[in-house]
Design an enzyme around this catalytic site. Structure first.
Site, PDB file in Angstrom:
ATOM      1  N   SER A   1       6.304  -4.637  -1.533  1.00  0.00           N
ATOM      2  CA  SER A   1       6.041  -3.325  -1.957  1.00  0.00           C
ATOM      3  C   SER A   1       6.270  -2.463  -0.566  1.00  0.00           C
ATOM      4  O   SER A   1       7.490  -2.495  -0.087  1.00  0.00           O
ATOM      5  CB  SER A   1       4.622  -2.964  -2.513  1.00  0.00           C
ATOM      6  OG  SER A   1       4.632  -1.774  -3.122  1.00  0.00           O
ATOM      7  N   TRP A   2       5.463  -1.711  -0.222  1.00  0.00           N
ATOM      8  CA  TRP A   2       5.473  -0.978   1.085  1.00  0.00           C
ATOM      9  C   TRP A   2       6.039  -1.931   2.300  1.00  0.00           C
ATOM     10  O   TRP A   2       6.501  -1.710   3.302  1.00  0.00           O
ATOM     11  CB  TRP A   2       4.194  -0.138   1.416  1.00  0.00           C
ATOM     12  CG  TRP A   2       3.938  -0.140   2.660  1.00  0.00           C
ATOM     13  CD1 TRP A   2       2.983  -0.635   3.563  1.00  0.00           C
ATOM     14  CD2 TRP A   2       4.947   0.697   3.836  1.00  0.00           C
ATOM     15  NE1 TRP A   2       3.167   0.028   5.070  1.00  0.00           N
ATOM     16  CE2 TRP A   2       4.244   0.920   5.080  1.00  0.00           C
ATOM     17  CE3 TRP A   2       5.981   1.464   3.577  1.00  0.00           C
ATOM     18  CZ2 TRP A   2       4.775   1.325   6.267  1.00  0.00           C
ATOM     19  CZ3 TRP A   2       6.564   2.277   4.603  1.00  0.00           C
ATOM     20  CH2 TRP A   2       5.819   2.005   5.904  1.00  0.00           C
TER      21      TRP A   2
ATOM     22  N   HIS B   1       4.894  -6.268 -11.072  1.00  0.00           N
ATOM     23  CA  HIS B   1       4.856  -5.701  -9.614  1.00  0.00           C
ATOM     24  C   HIS B   1       4.020  -6.698  -8.816  1.00  0.00           C
ATOM     25  O   HIS B   1       4.371  -6.826  -7.634  1.00  0.00           O
ATOM     26  CB  HIS B   1       4.269  -4.403  -9.498  1.00  0.00           C
ATOM     27  CG  HIS B   1       4.344  -3.890  -8.058  1.00  0.00           C
ATOM     28  ND1 HIS B   1       5.462  -3.662  -7.380  1.00  0.00           N
ATOM     29  CD2 HIS B   1       3.356  -3.721  -7.140  1.00  0.00           C
ATOM     30  CE1 HIS B   1       5.220  -2.969  -6.097  1.00  0.00           C
ATOM     31  NE2 HIS B   1       3.984  -3.042  -6.003  1.00  0.00           N
TER      32      HIS B   1
ATOM     33  N   GLY C   1       0.947  -1.177  -0.067  1.00  0.00           N
ATOM     34  CA  GLY C   1      -0.098  -0.125  -0.168  1.00  0.00           C
ATOM     35  C   GLY C   1       0.978   1.401  -0.097  1.00  0.00           C
ATOM     36  O   GLY C   1       1.359   1.733  -1.132  1.00  0.00           O
TER      37      GLY C   1
ATOM     38  N   ASP D   1       8.718  -4.336 -13.401  1.00  0.00           N
ATOM     39  CA  ASP D   1       7.965  -3.436 -12.310  1.00  0.00           C
ATOM     40  C   ASP D   1       7.808  -2.149 -12.526  1.00  0.00           C
ATOM     41  O   ASP D   1       8.721  -1.380 -12.594  1.00  0.00           O
ATOM     42  CB  ASP D   1       8.711  -3.793 -11.007  1.00  0.00           C
ATOM     43  CG  ASP D   1       7.676  -3.375  -9.763  1.00  0.00           C
ATOM     44  OD1 ASP D   1       6.919  -2.371  -9.801  1.00  0.00           O
ATOM     45  OD2 ASP D   1       7.985  -3.855  -8.666  1.00  0.00           O
TER      46      ASP D   1
END
Length: 336
Positions: A113-114, A303, A46, A276
């Site tokens: 990711s985050w 991604h 996120g 990505d």
């Protein structure tokens, strides 16, 4: 001879729990897998997305004790979409509280990711709590990446980007930023405008991800119910809040924390899609320069963790990194 009807595969059983914090948040988490398995916390991306049950497919649940966690304000955690007392340091404190409550002396981390950023930040601050880390699609929380999301990536989805810019009431391309979106999505702002901005952001995100995805990994657009629209508004309120502050990290600090974790003996493995469109593949080179001991790999993918090639390699990295600690499982499960 009558063919025997094949029974559908059973869904993994989740054991939901809630951590109540002193500052008014209720953090949802759930356990799955073997009660005496090697403990692994899954950190979602996120920011603001919430955990996905599909992450359990990366694990042999006969060998692992997996903990899915909805970070503050996301998924089943409440108050939904709240940015009050919601920063990276609070998230790390929540993770430590959950680990201690579950009685794990140490646990491993899987972050995408985050979630990969949060994993490095957490391990850098609390290396004594971490047995190992696997990262997917590393986000370094840099100004460069955040500007890339709002400005540079418009070439991948020009029509959706124009809708996002209109929803954010930006006359010039350079005005579209996380800070502007955060101001428009704050609690108390015009509800209709918030909904329009959240839907436009979602459309742009889907198109950007689809521009590089393989194997039909991006879910098709579906009709948005009022409830889903509220959930999207909360998601992007949190995401813009974090991105406007570089997640209270920034690339230099995050890589310094990664170095500290590695120096304390925490092994790090990272898998990244070579196509990505959100987190630049060059992020792995930056990690490798900062942490030469890190095991890094590029995969021909975009991604999303749902892309088959990326899913397969992350699952292999999980087994290679964490199964080696399986003999320690019972030792890791009990705090001294």
């Amino acid at each position: 001879m009558t063919k025997r009807r094949r029974e559908p595969l059973s869904e993994p059983l989740l054991e939901p729990q809630t951590l109540r914090t002193r500052d008014g948040h209720r953090v949802w988490y759930a356990l799955a897998g073997a009660a005496d398995g090697v403990p692994v916390a899954v950190l979602h991306g996120g920011p603001g997305s919430g955990s996905q049950k599909s992450a359990l497919r990366l694990f042999d649940l006969n060998r692992f004790r997996v903990v899915l966690i909805d970070q503050r304000g996301t998924g089943e955690s409440t108050p939904h979409g709240s940015v009050r007392h919601n920063r990276t340091d609070y998230l790390i404190a929540d993770l430590e509280a959950i680990r201690a409550r579950l009685g794990f002396e140490r646990w491993s981390l899987l972050g995408g990711s985050w979630g990969a950023s949060l994993a490095l930040a957490y391990a850098g601050q609390c290396p004594q709590s971490i047995a190992g880390i696997v990262l997917r699609g590393l986000f370094l929380t840099s100004t460069r990446e955040i500007r890339g999301l709002f400005v540079t990536s418009r070439r991948r989805a020009p029509r959706a980007w124009r809708k996002l810019r209109a929803a954010a009431a930006c006359d010039q391309s350079s005005q579209l930023s996380a800070g502007r979106c955060a101001a428009l999505l704050r609690n108390g702002a015009n509800a209709a405008r918030q909904r329009a901005l959240a839907l436009a952001w979602r459309g742009y995100e889907i198109d950007v991800l689809a521009s590089a995805a393989t194997g039909g990994a991006v879910s098709p657009r579906t009709r948005v119910s009022p409830r889903f629209a509220r959930a999207l508004t909360g998601k992007y309120r949190i995401q813009s809040h974090y991105l406007a502050h570089r997640c209270w990290l920034g690339e230099t600090r995050l890589l310094r924390l990664a170095r500290h974790a590695a120096a304390a003996g925490v092994p790090i493995a990272a898998v990244h899609g070579s196509r990505d469109p959100v987190c630049p593949p060059a992020n792995l080179r930056r990690l490798a320069r900062a942490v030469p001991s890190a095991q890094i790999e590029w995969v021909k993918a975009g991604h999303l963790a749902s892309e088959p090639a990326l899913h397969e390699r992350v699952a292999q990295a999980v087994a290679a990194m964490f199964v080696s600690t399986s003999h320690e499982g019972r030792n890791l499960r009990r705090a001294a």
